[in-house]
Motif scaffolding. Structure first.
Motif, PDB file in Angstrom:
ATOM      1  N   THR A 100     -12.417  16.840  -8.391  1.00  0.00           N
ATOM      2  CA  THR A 100     -12.312  15.433  -7.986  1.00  0.00           C
ATOM      3  C   THR A 100     -13.669  14.744  -8.017  1.00  0.00           C
ATOM      4  N   SER A 196     -10.308   9.996  -9.456  1.00  0.00           N
ATOM      5  CA  SER A 196     -11.223   9.870  -8.309  1.00  0.00           C
ATOM      6  C   SER A 196     -12.328   8.861  -8.566  1.00  0.00           C
ATOM      7  N   PHE A 199     -10.322   5.684  -7.648  1.00  0.00           N
ATOM      8  CA  PHE A 199      -9.866   5.660  -6.257  1.00  0.00           C
ATOM      9  C   PHE A 199     -10.655   6.710  -5.475  1.00  0.00           C
ATOM     10  N   ARG A 200     -11.668   6.290  -4.757  1.00  0.00           N
ATOM     11  CA  ARG A 200     -12.581   7.217  -4.086  1.00  0.00           C
ATOM     12  C   ARG A 200     -11.969   7.883  -2.864  1.00  0.00           C
ATOM     13  N   ASP A 201     -10.735   7.543  -2.513  1.00  0.00           N
ATOM     14  CA  ASP A 201     -10.071   8.201  -1.391  1.00  0.00           C
ATOM     15  C   ASP A 201      -9.469   9.544  -1.792  1.00  0.00           C
ATOM     16  N   ILE A 202      -9.303   9.774  -3.090  1.00  0.00           N
ATOM     17  CA  ILE A 202      -8.631  10.989  -3.552  1.00  0.00           C
ATOM     18  C   ILE A 202      -9.370  12.261  -3.125  1.00  0.00           C
ATOM     19  N   GLN A 204     -11.112  12.793  -0.492  1.00  0.00           N
ATOM     20  CA  GLN A 204     -10.869  12.994   0.945  1.00  0.00           C
ATOM     21  C   GLN A 204      -9.438  13.455   1.204  1.00  0.00           C
ATOM     22  N   VAL A 205      -8.499  12.927   0.449  1.00  0.00           N
ATOM     23  CA  VAL A 205      -7.100  13.340   0.600  1.00  0.00           C
ATOM     24  C   VAL A 205      -6.940  14.809   0.232  1.00  0.00           C
ATOM     25  N   SER A 208      -8.447  17.081   2.886  1.00  0.00           N
ATOM     26  CA  SER A 208      -7.657  17.145   4.124  1.00  0.00           C
ATOM     27  C   SER A 208      -6.412  18.014   3.961  1.00  0.00           C
TER      28      SER A 208
END
Length: 296
Positions: A100, A196, A199-202, A204-205, A208
């Protein structure tokens, strides 16, 4: 009309395949970059990359001894099971989490080095492959210690569990099994890496979900243990593993390495995922390859 043609050309499968071909040809570039990554990580360390092997060995030994006692399993067969599972899991985990971040971490090179995007994908996969090779040292040590237990015909992981043929020449099936893992690592890094950057949240998802994926995958437990705990009426016990794609990826390497029964349905499922995964990755690469340098 003249400006539309190049834009259309840049979003073609031909360009995507050309990128992959060009990347594979630059073996020295991504091979050197991957090795430098590992050397840089252990710079000024006395043992250097051997810390990869030591940390894996300590983790496998500790959890192997703990869970064998918790589940009432034989250490001689359960420790090789956990060790091999950890080694394969570490490769899958590295490709997923570092995948990612592949293009984001290579921002400087992407903007200043005229190289195909696939070079950075191969850099990540090759780096994880080198680490996998280091970790395999632990496998050979564990197998040498528990050779008598793991080569016994019809041995079981737990009392009353499924009998396994024992370690034999089928261990060589782990070689094409790992080749399939590496092939799938390619599309995982490519697909998640491009997504990624947009979408820079990938990342972190994914991070988690890692712990959940670990405990839901038969690495420190076996399907035999579920059967022992819940009995034959718990039909859902098989689906917990079978509906988890990571289970099949681990089994095509782990099963032959420890003499477990090798089921060909694992190869069929992994093969199907390989085709679908690469199809998705190529579509994403076709449409967004040219935008990665702007997104990073």
């Amino acid at each position: 009309m003249t400006s539309a043609a190049p834009a259309s050309d840049s979003r073609s499968f031909g360009r995507a395949f050309a990128d992959l071909r060009s990347g594979f040809k630059q073996t020295e570039l991504w091979g050197h970059l991957a090795w430098q990554d590992i050397k840089q990580r252990y710079r000024r360390s006395v043992l250097g990359p051997l810390w990869i092997t030591i940390s894996m060995g300590i983790t496998a030994l500790g959890l192997g001894l703990l869970y064998s006692q918790l589940f009432g399993a034989s250490v001689g067969t359960f420790l090789p099971y956990i060790t091999t599972g950890f080694i394969v899991w570490h490769f899958l985990l590295g490709c997923l989490t570092e995948g990612t971040d592949t293009f984001i971490s290579n921002e400087g090179l992407i903007k200043h080095l005229p190289a195909p995007l696939s070079v950075y994908v191969l850099r990540t996969v090759w780096r994880q492959s080198i680490m996998f090779a280091h970790n395999m040292i632990i496998y050979f040590v564990v197998i040498a210690i528990f050779w008598g237990d793991i080569t016994t015909p019809n041995y079981t992981m737990t009392d009353g569990g499924m009998p396994h043929p024992g370690l034999n020449w089928e261990a060589l099936l782990a070689i094409p099994g790992f080749a399939l893992l590496a092939l799938n690592a390619g599309w995982v890094v490519l697909l998640f890496g491009i997504a990624s950057t947009r979408f820079r949240d990938i990342p972190q998802v994914v991070s988690s979900l890692i712990n959940l994926l670990f405990f839901m995958t038969p690495i420190v437990w076996t399907t035999d243990i579920l059967k022992d705990r819940f009995g034959d009426t718990a039909d859902w016990r098989d689906w917990i593993a079978e509906l988890n794609p990571l289970y099949h990826f681990i089994q095509i390497v782990r099963a032959p390495l420890i003499g477990n029964t090798t089921s060909w349905h694992h190869y069929a499922i992994v093969g199907g995922i390989t085709v679908v995964g690469w199809a998705l990755a190529l579509v994403v690469m076709r449409n967004y390859r040219a935008r990665v340098s702007y997104w990073v």
